[in-house]
Design a protein around this motif. Structure first.
Motif, mmCIF file in Angstrom:
data_model
loop_
_atom_site.group_PDB
_atom_site.id
_atom_site.type_symbol
_atom_site.label_atom_id
_atom_site.label_comp_id
_atom_site.label_asym_id
_atom_site.label_seq_id
_atom_site.Cartn_x
_atom_site.Cartn_y
_atom_site.Cartn_z
ATOM 1 N N CYS A 113 1.151 9.025 -3.075
ATOM 2 C CA CYS A 113 2.462 7.876 -3.011
ATOM 3 C C CYS A 113 2.803 7.732 -4.459
ATOM 4 O O CYS A 113 1.997 7.906 -5.548
ATOM 5 N N ASN A 115 3.627 5.170 -6.152
ATOM 6 C CA ASN A 115 2.734 4.277 -6.990
ATOM 7 C C ASN A 115 1.238 4.516 -7.148
ATOM 8 O O ASN A 115 0.561 3.680 -7.622
ATOM 9 N N CYS A 117 -1.033 4.677 -4.851
ATOM 10 C CA CYS A 117 -1.873 4.049 -3.903
ATOM 11 C C CYS A 117 -2.838 5.022 -2.975
ATOM 12 O O CYS A 117 -4.034 4.767 -2.945
ATOM 13 N N CYS A 127 3.684 5.065 2.823
ATOM 14 C CA CYS A 127 2.550 4.650 2.243
ATOM 15 C C CYS A 127 2.260 3.110 2.991
ATOM 16 O O CYS A 127 2.888 2.425 3.211
ATOM 17 N N CYS A 130 2.120 0.135 0.192
ATOM 18 C CA CYS A 130 3.085 -0.498 -0.788
ATOM 19 C C CYS A 130 4.611 0.096 0.068
ATOM 20 O O CYS A 130 5.674 -0.139 -0.521
HETATM 21 ZN ZN LIG Z 1 1.901 3.126 -2.178
#
Ligand SMILES: [Zn+2]
Length: 248
Positions: A113, A115, A117, A127, A130
């Protein structure tokens, strides 16, 4: 194209950056038709400057890239004069493919992901935390993480007679002497654990690994970027071979 046989002789070796800057300043300020007055070296340098600024690349990284390009040009000039194949720079994707093919250590690229995650599984389109999408288009690829499959590396070592013999060092060669520290296996903690565990004692082969993590901040490059180095040491090899790359 820059003529590679002609070195940029207008640039001084000792402090090239200042000389280049002065010239660009002079031309920008005092010439009406400034673009025509710039040398090819200066125009190339301005293009690099534009790219560095566009992507907010730190000043130190810009200097490093400049030194690197100059080194590359020198090598190319030498090779061209000698009639050898001149080196070039590969695009990062091509380089990754070459590394994957040539390195003895094989790794997998996993989509993660954006970000950070989760690691995406094959059929995940976004994801689950998020909701960021798992882009598979070649133009807008997901972030990737390189994963080294330690199990398959060990399996490869085990399949080869020569390397298999080497990793039997803890059982076949290491000799424990009370009060003498010659290797990690001399350690009190290891001796205590191995004497208590029948599983260890009865196993055909025990695998010993150490994971070391060292985090640091490279203040020359960026004050808010942290780097971590992971070292995985395979203690089954005799001590003098542990830092070397042993490939069956
Ligand atoms: Zn994520």
């Amino acid at each position: 194209m820059m003529e590679l046989d002609e070195p940029a002789s207008d640039v001084e070796e000792n402090n090239p950056k200042e000389v280049d800057d002065e010239r660009i300043e002079f031309n920008v300020n005092y010439s009406d038709n400034w673009r025509d007055d710039f040398t090819e070296s200066e125009l190339y340098s301005m293009k690099l400057k534009q790219t560095l600024e566009q992507y907010s690349i730190p000043t130190q990284a810009g200097r490093d890239i400049t030194y690197f390009i100059r080194l590359m040009i020198k090598r190319t000039q030498k090779a061209t004069k000698a009639g050898d194949i001149a080196p070039t720079i590969l695009f990062q994707d091509t380089l990754d493919a070459v590394l994957k093919k040539k390195l003895p250590v094989k790794y997998d690229d996993l989509n993660v992901c954006h970000n950070g995650c989760i690691v995406f599984s094959e059929n995940m389109s976004e994801c689950d935390r998020c909701k960021k999408d798992n882009s598979k288009s070649p133009k807008r690829k997901s972030k990737t993480m390189k994963m080294l499959n330690i199990g398959s590396q060990i399996a490869t070592i085990l399949c080869d007679k020569q390397t298999r013999e080497l990793i039997e060092y803890p059982r076949n060669e290491f000799q424990f002497k009370q009060g003498e520290y010659t290797d990690i296996f001399s350690d009190e903690e290891y001796q205590r654990l191995s004497s208590r565990s029948n599983t260890c004692k009865e196993a055909d082969l025990n695998i010993y690994m150490g994971l070391y993590i060292d985090g640091f901040e490279n203040t020359n490059v960026s004050k808010h970027q942290h780097f971590s180095i992971l070292h995985l040491l395979f203690f089954n090899f005799p001590p003098h071979l542990r830092a070397d790359c042993i490939c069956p």
